[in-house]
Write an enzyme that holds these catalytic residues in place. Structure first.
Site, PDB file in Angstrom:
ATOM      1  N   ARG A 231       3.611   8.331  -9.440  1.00  0.00           N
ATOM      2  CA  ARG A 231       4.568   7.536 -10.208  1.00  0.00           C
ATOM      3  C   ARG A 231       5.326   8.498 -11.104  1.00  0.00           C
ATOM      4  NH1 ARG A 231       4.411   3.734  -7.252  1.00  0.00           N
ATOM      5  NH2 ARG A 231       3.494   1.687  -7.680  1.00  0.00           N
ATOM      6  N   GLU A 260      13.425   5.489 -12.456  1.00  0.00           N
ATOM      7  CA  GLU A 260      14.092   5.325 -11.154  1.00  0.00           C
ATOM      8  C   GLU A 260      14.600   3.884 -10.998  1.00  0.00           C
ATOM      9  OE1 GLU A 260      10.528   6.394  -8.859  1.00  0.00           O
ATOM     10  OE2 GLU A 260      10.549   4.379  -8.023  1.00  0.00           O
ATOM     11  N   HIS A 278      11.912   7.610  -3.532  1.00  0.00           N
ATOM     12  CA  HIS A 278      10.685   6.790  -3.447  1.00  0.00           C
ATOM     13  C   HIS A 278      10.501   6.196  -2.045  1.00  0.00           C
ATOM     14  CE1 HIS A 278       7.726   4.269  -6.065  1.00  0.00           C
ATOM     15  NE2 HIS A 278       7.209   4.593  -4.893  1.00  0.00           N
TER      16      HIS A 278
HETATM   17  O1  A2R Z   1     -10.130   9.473 -12.431  1.00  0.00           O
HETATM   18  P1  A2R Z   1     -10.921   8.819 -11.378  1.00  0.00           P
HETATM   19  O2  A2R Z   1     -12.282   9.425 -11.215  1.00  0.00           O
HETATM   20  O3  A2R Z   1     -10.903   7.319 -11.470  1.00  0.00           O
HETATM   21  O4  A2R Z   1     -10.156   9.174  -9.974  1.00  0.00           O
HETATM   22  C1  A2R Z   1      -8.940   8.571  -9.613  1.00  0.00           C
HETATM   23  C2  A2R Z   1      -7.727   9.408 -10.029  1.00  0.00           C
HETATM   24  N1  A2R Z   1      -7.317   9.200 -11.416  1.00  0.00           N
HETATM   25  C3  A2R Z   1      -7.128  10.216 -12.287  1.00  0.00           C
HETATM   26  N2  A2R Z   1      -7.237  11.538 -12.146  1.00  0.00           N
HETATM   27  C4  A2R Z   1      -6.994  12.313 -13.227  1.00  0.00           C
HETATM   28  N3  A2R Z   1      -6.640  11.810 -14.428  1.00  0.00           N
HETATM   29  C5  A2R Z   1      -6.520  10.484 -14.626  1.00  0.00           C
HETATM   30  N4  A2R Z   1      -6.171   9.985 -15.820  1.00  0.00           N
HETATM   31  C6  A2R Z   1      -6.767   9.613 -13.513  1.00  0.00           C
HETATM   32  N5  A2R Z   1      -6.736   8.270 -13.322  1.00  0.00           N
HETATM   33  C7  A2R Z   1      -7.075   8.037 -12.047  1.00  0.00           C
HETATM   34  O5  A2R Z   1      -6.693   8.958  -9.142  1.00  0.00           O
HETATM   35  C8  A2R Z   1      -8.776   8.587  -8.101  1.00  0.00           C
HETATM   36  O6  A2R Z   1      -9.306   9.779  -7.574  1.00  0.00           O
HETATM   37  C9  A2R Z   1      -7.267   8.579  -7.896  1.00  0.00           C
HETATM   38  C10 A2R Z   1      -6.704   7.208  -7.492  1.00  0.00           C
HETATM   39  O7  A2R Z   1      -7.179   6.911  -6.230  1.00  0.00           O
HETATM   40  P2  A2R Z   1      -7.134   5.447  -5.578  1.00  0.00           P
HETATM   41  O8  A2R Z   1      -7.471   4.426  -6.608  1.00  0.00           O
HETATM   42  O9  A2R Z   1      -7.933   5.483  -4.313  1.00  0.00           O
HETATM   43  O10 A2R Z   1      -5.609   5.181  -5.274  1.00  0.00           O
HETATM   44  P3  A2R Z   1      -4.750   5.625  -3.992  1.00  0.00           P
HETATM   45  O11 A2R Z   1      -4.805   4.590  -2.949  1.00  0.00           O
HETATM   46  O12 A2R Z   1      -5.076   7.027  -3.625  1.00  0.00           O
HETATM   47  O13 A2R Z   1      -3.295   5.550  -4.639  1.00  0.00           O
HETATM   48  C11 A2R Z   1      -2.963   6.362  -5.773  1.00  0.00           C
HETATM   49  C12 A2R Z   1      -1.578   6.029  -6.300  1.00  0.00           C
HETATM   50  C13 A2R Z   1      -1.220   4.557  -6.453  1.00  0.00           C
HETATM   51  O14 A2R Z   1      -1.776   3.974  -7.600  1.00  0.00           O
HETATM   52  C14 A2R Z   1       0.290   4.590  -6.518  1.00  0.00           C
HETATM   53  O15 A2R Z   1       0.745   4.714  -7.836  1.00  0.00           O
HETATM   54  C15 A2R Z   1       0.653   5.882  -5.787  1.00  0.00           C
HETATM   55  O16 A2R Z   1      -0.605   6.470  -5.414  1.00  0.00           O
HETATM   56  O17 A2R Z   1       1.411   5.612  -4.650  1.00  0.00           O
END
Ligand code: A2R
Length: 313
Positions: A231, A260, A278
């Site tokens: 994002r 955007e 995007h």
């Molecule tokens: O932080 P964790 O352990 O919850 O791991 C998640 C990580 N994540 C972060 N990493 C570093 N700093 C942060 N503040 C933080 N917050 C979250 O991002 C996890 O490894 C990853 C998100 O993975 P998923 O929930 O499986 O989402 P996905 O399907 O990979 O999609 C990610 C994003 C979407 O939310 C859209 O905004 C974009 O890709 O298209």
């Protein structure tokens, strides 16, 4: 039986809109185009259909006393006030998994594009510059070091592809994973200092706003490239522009922007960037699968069946 009323809060992909219109009474962005008419039908609205860029704030949810479900056409749902929905017992759904491959493909595409300067090369040929001499040399990707910020579904799919390029892979997340051999760093700054390419693929929202800031970019350094398929808000955009203008980093490839579809002029005039609008999940195949899943969630809800992909609360 009358069809449930749903409010569409985004300009939707037409095939999804057609499917919705066949099964529901659809009010298309009426809350923005005709507030008076919206006020009259608001008590009847039982569902909201959004997309990944939509805003569904508490103020909107509060105006809909009969609201039962919010569905998002996209994996990111940072525009939806999930806390406000949850207080009312309203589930939110998104479209995870079905777009993972496309977004990972796009992350790799952008990495290769900025490293090998593919858009620049295309322009070079079209402008008739080739006969005047070769282009400057580019950056090799195979064997380079990749840092992934966010190793979820998409981050892991990017890692898998990068393994094919013989890259050494490291990552950062808030919680270290136990199911990967990639090197873990506890912060984006520590990770950036150790890699050639920094790939951002976390969710958006308040928790990640400005995660990639001036300090991270400084750590990435003058030979490092930033790629963002998450994002726009995850990157401090003014800090990135400054870093690109002053060669604090080597370049950036961005599919998402803060604010955007408006993209700052300062970014658009730079030579050391690749900018795309995007489009990470924008293929016929994936948009079809996303539409089926978004529609499937609404259908499941109104047929009294379990939701297919409810977001965690
Ligand atoms: O932080 P964790 O352990 O919850 O791991 C998640 C990580 N994540 C972060 N990493 C570093 N700093 C942060 N503040 C933080 N917050 C979250 O991002 C996890 O490894 C990853 C998100 O993975 P998923 O929930 O499986 O989402 P996905 O399907 O990979 O999609 C990610 C994003 C979407 O939310 C859209 O905004 C974009 O890709 O298209």
């Amino acid at each position: 039986m009358s069809k449930p009323d749903i409010l569409v809060v985004a300009k939707l992909w037409p095939p999804l809109m057609e499917a919705l219109q066949a099964e529901f009474t659809v009010h298309d962005r009426i809350h923005e185009s005709d507030p008076a008419a919206f006020a009259a039908i608001a008590p009847r609205i039982r569902g909201i259909q959004a997309n990944g860029e939509s805003k569904v704030p508490r103020a909107l949810i509060d105006q809909l006393p009969a609201l039962e479900v919010i569905t998002v056409f996209g994996v990111g749902y940072d525009g939806v006030d999930v806390a406000a929905a949850t207080e009312r017992g309203i589930p939110v759904t998104n479209t995870p998994d079905v777009l993972t491959d496309d977004v990972a493909d796009m992350g790799i595409t952008l990495m290769l594009s900025i490293a090998r300067r593919v858009p620049h090369a295309d322009k070079y040929v079209r402008a008739g510059l080739w006969p005047s001499g070769p282009m400057p040399l580019a950056r090799k990707v195979t064997g380079a070091r990749l840092g992934i910020v966010g190793l979820g579904r998409i981050g892991q799919a990017i890692g898998k592809r990068a393994e094919g390029f013989g890259m050494s892979i490291a990552y950062t997340t808030r919680t270290q994973r136990t199911d990967t051999t990639y090197t873990y760093y506890p912060s984006a700054t520590a990770l950036a200092a150790e890699v050639d390419f920094l790939m951002v693929i976390t969710p958006g929202g308040a928790a990640t706003r400005g995660l990639i800031n001036a300090e991270v970019l400084k750590a990435l350094g003058p030979n490092g490239f930033l790629i963002n398929v998450a994002r726009g808000t995850v990157v401090d955009q003014p800090a990135l522009i400054q870093a690109l203008q002053n060669n604090v980093i080597a370049g950036a490839a961005l599919d998402v922007f803060d604010g955007e579809p408006s993209v700052p002029e300062e970014l658009r005039v730079l030579d050391n960037v690749v900018l795309t609008p995007h489009i990470a999940s924008a293929t016929w195949q994936t948009r079809r699968a996303m539409a089926d899943l978004a529609f499937g969630n609404l259908q499941a809800h109104f047929n009294g069946k379990p939701l297919l992909t409810r977001v965690p609360v």
